[in-house]
Design an enzyme around this catalytic site. Structure first.
Site, PDB file in Angstrom:
ATOM      1  N   ASP A   1       0.849  -1.199   0.000  1.00  0.00           N
ATOM      2  CA  ASP A   1       0.000   0.000   0.000  1.00  0.00           C
ATOM      3  C   ASP A   1       0.880   1.243   0.000  1.00  0.00           C
ATOM      4  O   ASP A   1       0.938   1.986   0.972  1.00  0.00           O
ATOM      5  CB  ASP A   1      -0.920  -0.044   1.232  1.00  0.00           C
ATOM      6  CG  ASP A   1      -1.957   1.053   1.205  1.00  0.00           C
ATOM      7  OD1 ASP A   1      -2.025   1.784   0.196  1.00  0.00           O
ATOM      8  OD2 ASP A   1      -2.696   1.181   2.189  1.00  0.00           O
TER       9      ASP A   1
ATOM     10  N   GLU B   1      10.182 -22.383 -26.512  1.00  0.00           N
ATOM     11  CA  GLU B   1       9.079 -21.453 -26.780  1.00  0.00           C
ATOM     12  C   GLU B   1       7.869 -22.212 -27.321  1.00  0.00           C
ATOM     13  O   GLU B   1       8.004 -23.151 -28.108  1.00  0.00           O
ATOM     14  CB  GLU B   1       9.539 -20.402 -27.799  1.00  0.00           C
ATOM     15  CG  GLU B   1       8.536 -19.292 -27.979  1.00  0.00           C
ATOM     16  CD  GLU B   1       8.984 -18.257 -29.012  1.00  0.00           C
ATOM     17  OE1 GLU B   1      10.186 -18.250 -29.380  1.00  0.00           O
ATOM     18  OE2 GLU B   1       8.126 -17.481 -29.451  1.00  0.00           O
TER      19      GLU B   1
END
Ligand code: FUB
Length: 323
Positions: free
Chosen positions: A35, A200
């Site tokens: 935060d 990949e």
């Protein structure tokens, strides 16, 4: 008690949920957004997280428990900053937490930590997985095999690995060239090392042609997830700049996959990140948005909703703010 499409917890910000069923409950492994006020940039510097908390729910209608700090950056010897989207797996009578972070050379790598309990605390290995790079690990168990999917563009550095080694100034492919796909690597039985060099994955369109880098409504950006439904492998992921969760289907865990459609329309906040889990005969999508913080990109909250299939195995598109 959290309801569907509402934050699972509101006392902390959480993101990037990876949900699994362990010991008859739903466990959620999210990022823990801090935060603090951060300017957003394309490098993702605003996602400056330092620890992980594990959440659990006995049932989708029940309360959500925060099990507290499960792993902190200070206890990961190889990592310098940015604990991004994690995942978990159960094998060898223990729980594994897989997580990306920047190493001391500012290169994203993927590490592992272990615990006897799904809620942690987790103890990190002294080094990252050899040969690992980029972000967003998702580990999928298929019988006795375990596969890790990973990779993310821009701040996730995937473009920089196109030659097999880290090229700091490398850019992505031209708009009319095939897009970069996510990466898959089979894990060894120890779940700590890769069996082979990562490879990949190719994602194809309906004509069997590779999805192009300029096709931002369909090309891979980050946040891979794998699940199996009716014997087929469903690879889902974020399209990044167009803010969708989409999916492609294949017959092999390493692909190729054929693009099918959208699972989740854009949420409030730049990033979108999800997981899919079956519990008690129903399927659920876990995702995040920035509604609790009023739209701050780096202060997100995990939510969930039911996910439904059509008879042909396609997934019904979810509007995160629909009825
Ligand atoms: O939470 C940091 C990064 O934002 C994740 O690794 C990405 O998937 C995106 O959600």
């Amino acid at each position: 008690m959290p309801k569907q499409n509402e934050p699972l917890v509101t006392h902390i910000y959480t993101a990037d949920p990876s949900a699994h069923v362990y010991e008859g409950k739903i466990y959620i492994y999210p990022s823990h957004d801090l935060d603090h006020e951060m300017q957003s940039n394309d490098n993702g510097d605003q996602y400056d997280m330092e620890d992980y908390h594990v959440l659990s729910m006995d049932t989708p209608d029940g309360p959500c428990v925060d099990h507290g700090e499960a792993l902190h950056l200070r206890d990961v010897p190889w990592a310098k900053q940015q604990l991004w989207a994690p995942d978990a797996a159960y094998r060898n009578n223990q729980y594994y937490l897989f997580f990306p972070a920047r190493d001391h050379d500012n290169i994203f790598r993927i590490g592992v930590a272990t615990s006897a309990s799904p809620a942690g605390p987790f103890k990190a290995e002294s080094s990252y997985i050899p040969g690992s790079f980029s972000i967003d690990p998702a580990v999928f168990l298929d019988g006795d095999k375990a596969y890790m999917y990973f990779g993310g563009l821009w701040g996730g550095q995937l473009e920089k690995w196109q030659t097999g080694s880290f090229a700091p100034d490398a850019e992505g492919p031209a708009a009319d060239a095939p897009a970069l796909g996510p990466i898959v690597a089979e894990l060894n039985d120890d779940m700590l090392t890769f069996k082979q060099a990562p490879q990949e994955i190719s994602i194809l369109d309906e004509n069997g042609e590779p999805i192009l880098a300029g096709d931002e409504d369909r090309r891979y950006f980050e946040g891979p997830w794998m699940h199996k439904y009716n014997g087929l492998y469903y690879l889902s992921y974020s399209t990044g700049t167009t803010h969708k969760i989409v999916y492609a289907v294949g017959e092999n865990p390493a692909g190729p996959f054929t693009f099918k459609g959208t699972i989740l329309n854009p949420v409030l906040g730049w990033t979108t990140h999800h997981s899919i889990v079956e519990f008690d005969g129903k399927w659920y999508l876990f995702y995040h948005d920035s509604s609790l913080s009023g739209g701050a990109d780096n202060k997100r909250s995990v939510k969930f909703t039911e996910l439904k299939y059509n008879e042909d195995g396609t997934i019904v598109t979810i509007d995160p703010y629909g009825e």
